[in-house]
Design a protein around this motif. Structure first.
Motif, short mmCIF file in Angstrom:
data_model
loop_
_atom_site.label_atom_id
_atom_site.label_comp_id
_atom_site.label_asym_id
_atom_site.label_seq_id
_atom_site.Cartn_x
_atom_site.Cartn_y
_atom_site.Cartn_z
N GLY A 159 0.69 -13.38 4.55
CA GLY A 159 1.11 -13.88 5.84
C GLY A 159 0.29 -13.19 6.92
N ASP A 160 0.97 -12.54 7.86
CA ASP A 160 0.27 -11.81 8.92
C ASP A 160 0.12 -10.32 8.61
OD1 ASP A 160 0.08 -14.10 10.45
OD2 ASP A 160 2.03 -13.76 11.41
N ARG A 161 0.66 -9.90 7.46
CA ARG A 161 0.63 -8.47 7.10
C ARG A 161 -0.61 -8.15 6.30
NH1 ARG A 161 2.51 -5.24 2.71
NH2 ARG A 161 3.15 -7.14 1.60
N LYS A 162 -1.36 -7.17 6.78
CA LYS A 162 -2.55 -6.73 6.06
C LYS A 162 -2.14 -5.84 4.90
CE LYS A 162 -5.89 -5.87 8.81
NZ LYS A 162 -6.82 -5.22 9.77
N VAL A 163 -2.66 -6.13 3.71
CA VAL A 163 -2.32 -5.37 2.50
C VAL A 163 -3.56 -4.58 2.08
CG1 VAL A 163 -1.54 -5.47 0.11
CG2 VAL A 163 -0.68 -7.15 1.79
N LEU A 164 -3.45 -3.26 2.12
CA LEU A 164 -4.58 -2.40 1.78
C LEU A 164 -4.41 -1.78 0.40
CD1 LEU A 164 -4.99 -0.48 5.17
CD2 LEU A 164 -6.13 -2.58 4.43
N PRO A 165 -5.48 -1.71 -0.38
CA PRO A 165 -5.40 -0.97 -1.64
C PRO A 165 -5.00 0.48 -1.38
CG PRO A 165 -7.43 -2.24 -1.51
CD PRO A 165 -6.82 -2.28 -0.14
N THR A 166 -4.14 1.01 -2.23
CA THR A 166 -3.67 2.38 -2.05
C THR A 166 -4.32 3.31 -3.07
OG1 THR A 166 -1.75 1.92 -3.45
CG2 THR A 166 -1.47 1.66 -1.08
N GLY A 167 -4.69 4.49 -2.61
CA GLY A 167 -5.29 5.47 -3.50
C GLY A 167 -6.74 5.15 -3.80
#
Length: 358
Positions: A158-166
């Motif tokens: 949606g409008d939420r940016k999802v960043l890889p973690t670690g």
């Protein structure tokens, strides 16, 4: 004056190591230097395949060609078959640093011109980045000597940016059968893998294809799966070309100075084509995004899942990269970011416990 040789009108690119590359080759257009009176290709809005038309820090005349200094000449693609080793690789484990609508390869010196990118490695990467500004800079990679810049289109739910973690896994592998012929990247080399303009079919046929998008038990997806099991991650793997022309650190379109290995006629051996004879490490992105459940609202800043692509700008400390390539790739080992292979402890490590040269 920059010396230019005409590129091939098309370059056949074929298979890579069976243990690492599932996709089959395709045909990649190779850019010729612009001729007088011929309009330059029109840049796509948003990203890659654009042709630089403005001066920048590493390309003062703005023609898109950045010559290697010195160039690598006199190399013949190796068709030697060394003793088989299942692995010849090491990892660069690098975490996300920031996001920005910048791209110092495609839109150098033009902040905000690109779609949003997620950057890893060098903490300073932005539209103004050059070889000089990156080398020796701070990094989120485990090895402090890796100040390279790695980036890809940002992923959204949606409008939420999802960043890889670690730390994310970036492999450096041998893409040719003669893994002993692989040499370190030249300082300042940069290129783009894939294109945001590619169709679903082009993405699937891309020579860098491995298993497409995957989560849970769902593999080989050209676009995002419809649903990912709770607690799973969305993963993508994609390999880069590993054969270099020895002449340019970048070219208009940001791809024609690089090529994928080809299968030597009458064999199953992978060799560099004569046009791109210098064997370099094959980078493979293995990215993991913490998103699950209904994927109907998941998209990339560049578009659908099959628009996935990524950029690499080499800024390794040269002795550190040389040590890892020689110990792990040329040495036929499966190394971590220290250059240590747990199955061959007798071989030792290329780097110390602080991930620096001893």
């Amino acid at each position: 004056m920059k010396r230019r040789s005409r590129g091939l009108s098309a370059l056949l690119v074929g298979g890579a190591l069976a243990s690492t590359l599932i996709g089959v080759g395709s045909i990649t257009a190779v850019a010729d230097p612009p001729s007088a009176g011929v309009p330059a290709p029109v840049a796509h809005s948003g990203h890659t395949m654009a042709v630089s038309t403005a001066p920048s820090g590493d390309d003062p005349d703005g023609d898109g060609y950045i010559p290697a200094n010195p160039p690598v000449t006199g190399v013949t693609p190796s068709d030697r078959e060394p003793a088989p080793r299942y692995f010849h690789e090491f990892q660069a484990n690098c975490s996300v640093t920031h996001t920005a609508p910048d791209d110092p390869i495609v839109y150098p010196g033009q902040p905000g011109k690109s779609h949003d990118h997620t950057f890893m490695g060098n903490t300073s990467t932005d539209a103004q980045s050059t070889e000089a500004s990156l080398i020796g800079g701070d990094t989120t990679c485990k090895a402090p000597g890796d100040a390279s810049a790695y980036w890809m289109p940002s992923l959204f739910q949606g409008d939420r940016k999802v960043l890889p973690t670690g730390p994310q896994t970036i492999y450096y592998k041998a893409g040719v059968t003669d893994y002993t012929s692989v040499r370190p990247f030249p300082k300042g080399l940069r290129f783009v893998v894939g294109s945001p303009m590619q169709s679903a079919q082009e993405f699937r046929a891309h020579p860098g294809w491995v298993e497409g998008w995957e989560c849970g038990d769902s593999f080989k997806n050209i676009d995002f799966p419809q649903n990912c099991p709770t607690g799973s991650q969305l993963n993508i793997r994609m390999q880069a070309p590993s054969c270099w022309d020895g002449r340019y650190l970048d070219t208009p379109g940001h791809q024609s100075h690089m090529a994928y290995p080809v299968v030597k006629a009458g064999t199953n051996d992978n060799v560099c084509p004569a046009s791109h004879p210098v064997a370099l490490p094959m980078i493979e992105f293995k990215m993991a995004f913490p998103v699950d459940g209904d994927m109907s609202q998941v998209h990339l800043a560049s578009g659908r899942g099959y628009s996935f692509h990524y950029d690499f700008f080499n800024a390794w400390d040269e002795p550190t990269l040389k040590a890892l390539v020689e110990h792990c790739v040329v040495g036929g080992l499966q190394c971590d970011a220290r250059g240590y292979d747990q199955t061959h402890p007798e071989a030792g490590a290329a780097l110390g416990t602080d991930y620096r040269l001893p």
